[in-house]
Scaffold this motif. Structure first.
Motif, PDB file in Angstrom:
ATOM      1  N   ASP A  54      12.249 -31.239 -69.323  1.00 12.78           N
ATOM      2  CA  ASP A  54      12.316 -32.238 -68.256  1.00 12.78           C
ATOM      3  C   ASP A  54      13.456 -31.915 -67.293  1.00 12.78           C
ATOM      4  O   ASP A  54      13.284 -31.984 -66.069  1.00 12.78           O
ATOM      5  CB  ASP A  54      12.491 -33.633 -68.853  1.00 12.78           C
ATOM      6  N   GLU A  55      14.610 -31.523 -67.822  1.00 12.81           N
ATOM      7  CA  GLU A  55      15.740 -31.158 -66.956  1.00 12.81           C
ATOM      8  C   GLU A  55      15.417 -29.930 -66.119  1.00 12.81           C
ATOM      9  O   GLU A  55      15.712 -29.891 -64.923  1.00 12.81           O
ATOM     10  CB  GLU A  55      16.981 -30.875 -67.798  1.00 12.81           C
ATOM     11  N   LEU A  56      14.824 -28.918 -66.749  1.00 14.78           N
ATOM     12  CA  LEU A  56      14.507 -27.695 -66.021  1.00 14.78           C
ATOM     13  C   LEU A  56      13.498 -27.936 -64.907  1.00 14.78           C
ATOM     14  O   LEU A  56      13.580 -27.327 -63.842  1.00 14.78           O
ATOM     15  CB  LEU A  56      13.964 -26.627 -66.976  1.00 14.78           C
ATOM     16  N   LEU A  57      12.561 -28.827 -65.142  1.00 16.56           N
ATOM     17  CA  LEU A  57      11.565 -29.128 -64.117  1.00 16.56           C
ATOM     18  C   LEU A  57      12.179 -29.842 -62.921  1.00 16.56           C
ATOM     19  O   LEU A  57      11.601 -29.844 -61.838  1.00 16.56           O
ATOM     20  CB  LEU A  57      10.432 -29.976 -64.700  1.00 16.56           C
ATOM     21  N   HIS A  58      13.355 -30.428 -63.114  1.00 12.99           N
ATOM     22  CA  HIS A  58      14.025 -31.111 -62.014  1.00 12.99           C
ATOM     23  C   HIS A  58      15.097 -30.246 -61.344  1.00 12.99           C
ATOM     24  O   HIS A  58      15.770 -30.692 -60.435  1.00 12.99           O
ATOM     25  CB  HIS A  58      14.645 -32.425 -62.500  1.00 12.99           C
ATOM     26  N   LEU A  59      15.250 -29.019 -61.815  1.00 14.76           N
ATOM     27  CA  LEU A  59      16.186 -28.079 -61.187  1.00 14.76           C
ATOM     28  C   LEU A  59      15.374 -27.107 -60.344  1.00 14.76           C
ATOM     29  O   LEU A  59      14.799 -26.164 -60.865  1.00 14.76           O
ATOM     30  CB  LEU A  59      16.976 -27.302 -62.248  1.00 14.76           C
ATOM     31  N   PRO A  60      15.320 -27.312 -59.058  1.00 11.62           N
ATOM     32  CA  PRO A  60      14.435 -26.493 -58.231  1.00 11.62           C
ATOM     33  C   PRO A  60      14.881 -25.049 -58.039  1.00 11.62           C
ATOM     34  O   PRO A  60      14.102 -24.239 -57.603  1.00 11.62           O
ATOM     35  CB  PRO A  60      14.439 -27.227 -56.887  1.00 11.62           C
ATOM     36  N   GLN A  61      16.098 -24.726 -58.389  1.00 13.05           N
ATOM     37  CA  GLN A  61      16.599 -23.392 -58.082  1.00 13.05           C
ATOM     38  C   GLN A  61      16.817 -22.509 -59.312  1.00 13.05           C
ATOM     39  O   GLN A  61      17.684 -21.650 -59.291  1.00 13.05           O
ATOM     40  CB  GLN A  61      17.896 -23.511 -57.287  1.00 13.05           C
ATOM     41  N   ILE A  62      16.048 -22.692 -60.361  1.00 11.84           N
ATOM     42  CA  ILE A  62      16.231 -21.879 -61.570  1.00 11.84           C
ATOM     43  C   ILE A  62      16.061 -20.395 -61.257  1.00 11.84           C
ATOM     44  O   ILE A  62      16.851 -19.561 -61.653  1.00 11.84           O
ATOM     45  CB  ILE A  62      15.233 -22.270 -62.667  1.00 11.84           C
ATOM     46  N   PHE A  63      15.000 -20.057 -60.549  1.00 15.73           N
ATOM     47  CA  PHE A  63      14.728 -18.664 -60.212  1.00 15.73           C
ATOM     48  C   PHE A  63      15.076 -18.361 -58.756  1.00 15.73           C
ATOM     49  O   PHE A  63      14.599 -17.402 -58.187  1.00 15.73           O
ATOM     50  CB  PHE A  63      13.248 -18.345 -60.455  1.00 15.73           C
ATOM     51  N   GLY A  64      15.924 -19.194 -58.156  1.00 19.33           N
ATOM     52  CA  GLY A  64      16.302 -19.004 -56.769  1.00 19.33           C
ATOM     53  C   GLY A  64      15.382 -19.711 -55.794  1.00 19.33           C
ATOM     54  O   GLY A  64      15.570 -19.639 -54.597  1.00 19.33           O
ATOM     55  N   HIS A  65      14.356 -20.351 -56.319  1.00 18.80           N
ATOM     56  CA  HIS A  65      13.424 -21.126 -55.501  1.00 18.80           C
ATOM     57  C   HIS A  65      12.699 -22.102 -56.425  1.00 18.80           C
ATOM     58  O   HIS A  65      12.964 -22.137 -57.625  1.00 18.80           O
ATOM     59  CB  HIS A  65      12.444 -20.221 -54.771  1.00 18.80           C
ATOM     60  N   ASP A  66      11.816 -22.915 -55.890  1.00 22.50           N
ATOM     61  CA  ASP A  66      11.090 -23.870 -56.732  1.00 22.50           C
ATOM     62  C   ASP A  66      10.370 -23.137 -57.849  1.00 22.50           C
ATOM     63  O   ASP A  66       9.785 -22.071 -57.649  1.00 22.50           O
ATOM     64  CB  ASP A  66      10.066 -24.659 -55.903  1.00 22.50           C
ATOM     65  N   VAL A  67      10.410 -23.688 -59.035  1.00 21.65           N
ATOM     66  CA  VAL A  67       9.805 -23.071 -60.209  1.00 21.65           C
ATOM     67  C   VAL A  67       8.294 -23.226 -60.143  1.00 21.65           C
ATOM     68  O   VAL A  67       7.777 -24.302 -59.870  1.00 21.65           O
ATOM     69  CB  VAL A  67      10.328 -23.738 -61.501  1.00 21.65           C
ATOM     70  N   THR A  68       7.600 -22.135 -60.390  1.00 25.24           N
ATOM     71  CA  THR A  68       6.147 -22.180 -60.484  1.00 25.24           C
ATOM     72  C   THR A  68       5.732 -21.644 -61.844  1.00 25.24           C
ATOM     73  O   THR A  68       6.518 -20.972 -62.536  1.00 25.24           O
ATOM     74  CB  THR A  68       5.471 -21.330 -59.391  1.00 25.24           C
ATOM     75  N   ALA A  69       4.501 -21.925 -62.223  1.00 20.23           N
ATOM     76  CA  ALA A  69       3.984 -21.398 -63.486  1.00 20.23           C
ATOM     77  C   ALA A  69       3.979 -19.873 -63.467  1.00 20.23           C
ATOM     78  O   ALA A  69       4.289 -19.227 -64.477  1.00 20.23           O
ATOM     79  CB  ALA A  69       2.575 -21.938 -63.735  1.00 20.23           C
TER      80      ALA A  69
END
Length: 102
Positions: free
Chosen positions: A59-74
């Motif tokens: 849930d936390e990771l889904l709310h962090l838009p910059q994990i991979f430097g941009h919005d997380v996608t599948a």
């Protein structure tokens, strides 16, 4: 060959179509997370506390838009698992039944 117009067909706007696509993606993600949690429970014997921890982290990771430097996608997540750990999620034999039949 003559055809009749389907009297039950209706047009939808592009914005409605995009909204329906996004809802389908959200539903698919939720279902995938649920399947993963059930798999952890069945395969590893995880119970409430561990499952809640994993759920909270996801849930936390889904709310962090910059994990991979941009919005997380599948696609990002799949590529990350493949590159980092050699886990190819695309190889899973997933049975899908859109009709809800067994």
């Amino acid at each position: 060959m003559t055809t009749r117009k389907d009297r039950y067909a209706f047009r939808i706007s592009e914005s409605s179509y995009i909204e329906m696509q996004e809802q389908a993606l959200r539903d698919g993600a939720k279902q995938g997370i649920a399947v993963a949690l059930v798999a952890l429970e069945k395969a590893l014997g995880w119970r409430k506390i561990r499952l809640e921890r994993v759920y909270g982290v996801v849930d936390e990771l889904l709310h962090l838009p910059q994990i991979f430097g941009h919005d997380v996608t599948a696609d990002d997540a799949i590529a990350y698992l493949r590159k980092t750990y050699g886990i190819d999620v695309d190889q899973l034999d997933v049975c899908a039944d859109a009709g809800g039949k067994e």
